[in-house]
Write an enzyme that holds these catalytic residues in place. Structure first.
Site, PDB file in Angstrom:
ATOM      1  N   ILE A  18       0.855  -1.178   0.000  1.00 42.58           N
ATOM      2  CA  ILE A  18       0.000   0.000   0.000  1.00 42.58           C
ATOM      3  C   ILE A  18       0.899   1.238   0.000  1.00 42.58           C
ATOM      4  O   ILE A  18       1.663   1.457   0.935  1.00 42.58           O
ATOM      5  CB  ILE A  18      -0.935   0.004   1.233  1.00 42.58           C
ATOM      6  CG1 ILE A  18      -1.815  -1.252   1.250  1.00 42.58           C
ATOM      7  CG2 ILE A  18      -1.783   1.277   1.242  1.00 42.58           C
ATOM      8  CD1 ILE A  18      -2.747  -1.405   0.072  1.00 42.58           C
ATOM      9  N   GLY A  74      -8.703  -0.061  -6.450  1.00 43.48           N
ATOM     10  CA  GLY A  74      -9.738   0.799  -7.016  1.00 43.48           C
ATOM     11  C   GLY A  74     -11.102   0.151  -7.126  1.00 43.48           C
ATOM     12  O   GLY A  74     -12.120   0.825  -7.047  1.00 43.48           O
ATOM     13  N   GLU A  75     -11.138  -1.133  -7.355  1.00 41.73           N
ATOM     14  CA  GLU A  75     -12.413  -1.756  -7.686  1.00 41.73           C
ATOM     15  C   GLU A  75     -12.857  -2.822  -6.697  1.00 41.73           C
ATOM     16  O   GLU A  75     -14.046  -3.117  -6.581  1.00 41.73           O
ATOM     17  CB  GLU A  75     -12.315  -2.352  -9.101  1.00 41.73           C
ATOM     18  CG  GLU A  75     -12.076  -1.241 -10.117  1.00 41.73           C
ATOM     19  CD  GLU A  75     -11.693  -1.724 -11.498  1.00 41.73           C
ATOM     20  OE1 GLU A  75     -12.581  -1.916 -12.313  1.00 41.73           O
ATOM     21  OE2 GLU A  75     -10.476  -1.889 -11.752  1.00 41.73           O
ATOM     22  N   ASN A  93      -0.067   4.534  -0.199  1.00 42.44           N
ATOM     23  CA  ASN A  93      -0.593   5.620   0.632  1.00 42.44           C
ATOM     24  C   ASN A  93      -1.840   5.090   1.345  1.00 42.44           C
ATOM     25  O   ASN A  93      -2.910   5.003   0.751  1.00 42.44           O
ATOM     26  CB  ASN A  93      -0.935   6.830  -0.242  1.00 42.44           C
ATOM     27  CG  ASN A  93      -1.420   8.014   0.573  1.00 42.44           C
ATOM     28  OD1 ASN A  93      -2.188   7.854   1.536  1.00 42.44           O
ATOM     29  ND2 ASN A  93      -0.975   9.199   0.205  1.00 42.44           N
TER      30      ASN A  93
END
Lengths: 750, 351
Positions: free
Chosen positions: A638, A713-714, A640
């Site tokens: 990860i 994102g999804e 951020n």
């Protein structure tokens, strides 16, 4: 289980930090310039007239009335259409769809552009478009799942096959001690990013500048070049900010190309902004599905077969994008036989396309509910059932996972949620206010693809950095996360690195889609920075005046603007000093990123997660609220955490939307969508989103890409929809096998 | 949008004098301007009432009634302490409607005058007898899951979308209007019209007549201690009702002395049946008594399409709203006004 292999890539102090969105202040103070904020001198306004039937021909347009309206400059119809060079009916590239550029009078879906009106003001152009008062030779439109018998899809989207078979599901079902055979429906959904599609086009001879929100700037430039018949490098696309993309802004659509072509004819800059209702047709959508799931289990509650057939509604002239919902059953549960197949039903609608978690969102919704139903039949807790069917290698293919911390996600999420006390039977829990309370869960899964991107990194004589790639910030935070990666690659603090992005004259940053942008563009940026540092090191190592002279064989560590000898940190020198002695020329590095084919073939690569939902339901009126959502996700490194968690939260909120709200409501007689505005097309409001918690589980993944990044994102959409549907069952004892789930559905079974 | 003239009178007399056929009065504009943009309403002249001071005040009347100027903003009325204390279900209904931004702009008069949100009315390309008399009703047989189950006709199955008007109807409010022929009062029960074979006649207003105030009669304040609004919807906020109920009781111990009930979102007007209220008089506030009243209120209800569920939902909502009102008006406005989830303690600020 997490992969214990340590990373060969060195990360600096920027990655892993919850750096606040760098563009945030500009956005909330109105200084961030979105496409429609541009007003070049001499600009006119374009408004397209939409078809108000779904199938037939336009027989008359009152162009005289439109042209007579004060302020209307021109009306483009098939009689005087602005010319294009590329054939709008051809598909020059992957992801291209046939466009409607006024090439004929055919109407193939409602809201298709049938004319373009140009005005000195938006109001004049809008009224001009209204005055066209189109007349039609209408035909009966094909609408809904029953419009025709479903046929096997010729192929799936993204070049994937329509059918994937591992083993013999018929045999698996035949030998099962318990089977399930259920059908779930999901509706058509339309991207409704806050910022609608917009374009400002300005020609200078055969050179073109366009301001438009775009998720794949360099790819789109090639599309525009094809249609307009000019070299790609004559086109400049500026797309610094997108007010949401969700898959709808990856490639050019008809209204945008039409506007550019019209601007060329008029030799005036033109602006077109889609109205909210115009978002419901020409710019893609998530196609409706009907999904049949058949599952068999043996006496140990292990799956002997998982057969998932999704019938997707597609348009009737391209049909390239059947919502690939059945694919969600691949890669997750250890069924001994697996089959996913896509069927299609043709309707008179615009071409469906990728919408956040295409396929996986709809497919996971049905799959995770079916899994819950199967667990119920087996008399086993749904989490335990999933663990019994946990896949340590990818089912069917037998490939190892590049990394898979799903067990940890299950454990962490369940613990945080308090899943352990959950009664097995439904309708057991009533809270202190008398609301029926239910708990449900779903597994989240999304592929971890990688595309191709390039980047450039420059170390300037003053020791600061400049990095460039044509990436796209849709609001997800690319301006920030990519800059963090770039700063680390150059060994500089974030504020010493200038990051240029969002413009097509920069190196190709690839597509912001498929949850692969940070991995891809970030990979290219890291490679470019590393290349610049390597060159800097070569200079220093060869320079007798440098403290680093002769250390080239041991390598360097770049940190805070100084280069250190890898095995002797007492030897170091500032970048600026190295560059100054070498003649003061900036040092340039280049980088690219893509996944080596051998890795792609060797490993199954996914992000994983577990979502737990609590719903409360009025026992008499059946009004529902999702009172708690807990999601635990494993998505590699990860970059951020704050931005990643925001992305995951946004996905989970989309899951609430999918489960309880979102739906395009078609009039079955006309094929028109009757709720094409945000008053009628519901998404959750703040009051619908209560406790929402996101956790991430760390994964070191040396295989997905050098940086170990998967995507966030999804995946948040997946798992969540099923978790909510299952919680509604757990609260009420009622299985509602379609989405969105409404008060009416629960009332009907009461 | 079509070009129009815009005038801004400073008195009701001037506004009424400026009216001519094709003109429209403009209040907050939260509905009218939207409809102009999508071509549903195309006035030649907008008469902006925004500068007319005499339409502004909220007056609490001696004896317990109130008079509210037509231009009072929805938010200002809901947050007026004296008004909200006397007519809590009106305040609750207003705060259950739209969003904060819209309530800050929308006016009381405009709320009375707002148009149906029937998708076919709002679409100039669909047949709609209400918008274009004689063109037909595309909502029949179309997407009509949230349209009328009471008082509809073959010509029109639209509903009135207002929340505020539902408790106003229950409380017997009076609409003060002024037009070319002078001033008159219209009982709210007569203000909104059922469609019959003339759905284009939406209100009892004559051409040029302007709503200048609503008046709540003295006896309306008698219900302040037991008055609730309940709004059932798919989304917790910012959605029109599937059904809504204004329910108020006057209790003497465990006996009902008087009752007021009106249903919203089920007909082209707030639905009130005094015979249903009368059934409660003299009864104890029990579920059985409430169910009888609900059945009486819904007498004659029938589906106009895929909306039969609304009848059962309305029946349940009436019983629930009466139970809520019997339990007493809450001391503070619930965090989620009018919501089935409204009385849950953990909510802190309303939305």
């Amino acid at each position: 289980m997490s992969d214990p292999v340590t990373m060969p890539i060195r990360f600096g102090s920027n990655s892993g930090q919850s750096v606040t969105r760098r563009d945030g202040v500009a956005k909330v103070t109105g200084r961030a310039t979105y496409a429609a904020d541009n007003h070049p001198d001499g600009m006119l306004y374009a408004v397209f007239a939409p078809a108000t039937i779904a199938r037939g021909r336009v027989t008359h347009l009152d162009t005289a009335a439109a042209k007579a309206h004060p302020g209307v400059v021109e009306v483009f119809t098939p009689q005087n259409r602005p010319p294009v060079v590329g054939d709008p009916d051809k598909k020059p590239f992957m992801f291209a769809i046939p466009l409607e550029l006024l090439q004929d009078d055919t109407v193939r879906y409602a809201m298709q552009p049938i004319a373009l009106v140009i005005g000195e003001t938006l109001e004049a152009a809008t009224e001009g478009a209204r005055l066209l008062n189109p007349q039609y030779a209408a035909e009966t439109p094909r609408t809904g799942m029953d419009a025709e018998a479903a046929k096997p899809a010729p192929s799936g989207p993204f070049g994937r096959p329509a059918e994937v078979v591992h083993g013999d599901t018929a045999a698996g079902l035949a030998k099962a001690v318990e089977t399930l055979d259920v059908t779930y429906d999901t509706p058509a959904q339309y991207h409704n990013a806050m910022e609608p599609h917009a374009i400002v086009a300005k020609w200078d001879g055969d050179r073109l500048e366009i301001d438009t929100p775009n998720q794949a700037i360099v790819l789109s430039r090639a599309f525009y070049a094809y249609y307009l018949g000019i070299p790609a490098d004559h086109i400049l696309i500026r797309s610094p900010y997108l007010g949401g993309g969700f898959g709808s802004k990856a490639v050019p659509y008809s209204p945008l190309v039409l506007t550019i072509a019209a601007a060329r004819v008029l030799d005036r800059p033109l602006k077109l902004v889609l109205s909210r209702s115009q978002m419901f047709g020409p710019v893609g959508h998530r196609g409706a599905t009907r999904q049949r799931l058949r599952i068999g289990i043996d006496d140990q509650a292990q799956m002997t077969a998982l057969d998932h057939v999704a019938t997707a509604i597609v348009d009737s002239f391209d049909s390239s994008f059947p919502e690939p919902a059945a694919g969600a059953s691949q890669g997750l549960y250890a069924a001994s036989a697996l089959r996913s197949a896509l069927m299609v039903v043709h309707n008179d609608i615009g071409v469906p396309g990728a919408m956040r978690a295409p396929g996986e969102a709809s497919g996971s919704a049905a799959l995770e509910c079916a899994i819950d139903e199967m667990a119920e039949k087996a008399g086993i807790d749904p989490l335990e059932f999933r663990l019994k069917n946990y896949a340590d290698i990818e089912p069917g293919t037998g490939k190892p996972y590049s990394s898979k911390a799903l067990r940890e996600c299950y454990a962490k999420g369940a613990q945080r949620f308090g899943w352990a006390g959950r009664p097995l039977a439904p309708r057991q829990m009533v809270d202190e206010n008398g609301f029926l309370t239910g708990w449900g869960m779903g597994t989240a899964l999304f592929g971890a693809p990688m595309f191709a991107a390039q980047a450039r990194a420059v170390l300037r004589p003053d020791g600061t950095g400049l990095v460039e790639t044509a990436a796209a910030d849709m609001g997800q935070g690319a301006w920030t996360a990519l800059a963090q990666i770039a700063a680390d690659s150059l060994g500089l603090p974030l504020d010493k690195v200038e990051f240029r992005s969002g413009s097509s004259d920069l190196p190709d940053g690839g597509v912001a889609g498929g949850s692969g942008h940070t991995a891809t563009a970030g990979g290219a940026l890291h490679a470019a920075g590393t290349d610049a540092i390597r060159r800097l090191g070569e200079l220093a190592a060869a320079d007798p005046a440098s403290p680093l002279f002769g250390t080239g064989n041991q390598g360097f560590i770049p940190r805070d603007g100084r280069l250190y000898a890898a095995r002797d940190e007492s030897r170091s020198e500032a970048y600026a000093d190295i560059i100054a002695r070498a003649g003061g020329e900036a040092i340039e590095g280049k980088g690219s990123a893509s996944r080596p084919p051998e890795d792609a073939g060797r490993y199954a690569m996914y992000s994983h997660g577990a979502v737990f939902a609590e719903v409360k339901i009025d026992p008499v009126l059946f009004q529902m609220r999702v009172t708690r959502l807990v999601g635990a996700f494993a998505a590699g490194r990860i970059i951020n955490p704050k931005l990643a968690e925001s992305q995951l939260m946004g996905g989970m909120i989309w899951g609430i939307s999918f489960a309880l709200h979102e739906e395009a409501r078609f009039d079955k007689r006309t094929g028109r969508i009757m709720n094409s505005d945000l008053a009628g097309y519901h998404i959750p409001v703040n009051a619908d989103v209560r406790g929402l918690e996101v956790m991430t589980v760390h994964e070191d993944d040396p295989h997905v890409n050098p940086l170990g990044i998967k995507g966030v994102g999804e995946i948040g959409v997946t798992g969540t929809v099923g978790a909510i549907g299952n919680a509604i069952w757990h609260a009420t004892g009622r299985r509602i096998r379609h989405f969105p789930i409404r008060i009416e559905d629960l009332l009907a079974q009461d | 949008m079509k070009r129009f003239d815009y005038i801004r009178p400073v008195s009701v007399d001037d506004a009424v004098a400026a009216f001519r056929p094709g003109a429209a009065y403009l209040g907050g504009g939260t509905n009218l301007l939207d409809l102009m943009k999508i071509g549903v309403i195309q006035p030649d002249t907008l008469i902006d009432l925004g500068r007319i001071a005499e339409l502004g005040p909220i007056e609490m009347l001696p004896g317990g009634g109130a008079r509210v100027g037509a231009l009072v903003r929805n938010s200002d009325l809901a947050y007026d302490r004296a008004f909200a204390a006397a007519f809590p279900m009106v305040a609750e209904a207003i705060l259950a409607g739209a969003s904060g931004q819209l309530r800050n702009a929308a006016t009381v008069g405009g709320n009375l005058m707002q148009k149906t949100r029937c998708a076919y009315f709002q679409d100039p390309h669909s047949a709609c007898n209400r918008r274009e008399p004689g063109s037909g009703c595309a909502a029949r047989g179309g997407d009509n899951a949230n349209l009328a189950v009471l008082g509809w006709s073959d010509a029109c199955i639209a509903t009135n979308p207002s929340d505020m008007c539902v408790p106003l109807a229950a409380l017997g409010a009076v609409v003060e209007v002024q037009g070319p022929a002078g001033k008159r009062d219209i009982p709210i029960a007569d203000f909104h019209q059922l469609p019959g074979d003339q759905p284009e006649t939406e209100t009892a207003l004559q051409p040029g007549e302007l709503v200048i105030a609503i008046r709540l009669p003295t006896e309306a304040a008698d219900f302040a201690r037991n008055a609730r609004y309940l709004k059932v919807r798919e989304r917790t906020s910012f959605a029109f009702a599937l059904v809504s109920v204004a329910a108020a009781l006057k209790l003497d111990g465990q006996k009902i002395i008087a009752a007021r009930i009106a249903l919203g979102a089920v007909a082209a007007k707030p639905w009130r049946v005094t015979a249903a209220e009368d059934l409660l008089v003299g009864q104890a506030p029990t579920e059985e008594a409430f169910a009888r009243a609900a059945d009486a209120l819904l007498e004659g209800a029938r589906a106009s399409g895929d909306n039969g569920y609304k009848i059962e939902l309305a029946r349940r909502a009436v019983i629930r709203a009466l139970q809520m009102s019997a339990a007493g008006t809450p001391k503070r406005m619930p965090a989620l006004p009018a919501s089935p989830f409204g009385d849950v303690a953990e909510e802190h600020s309303h939305v």
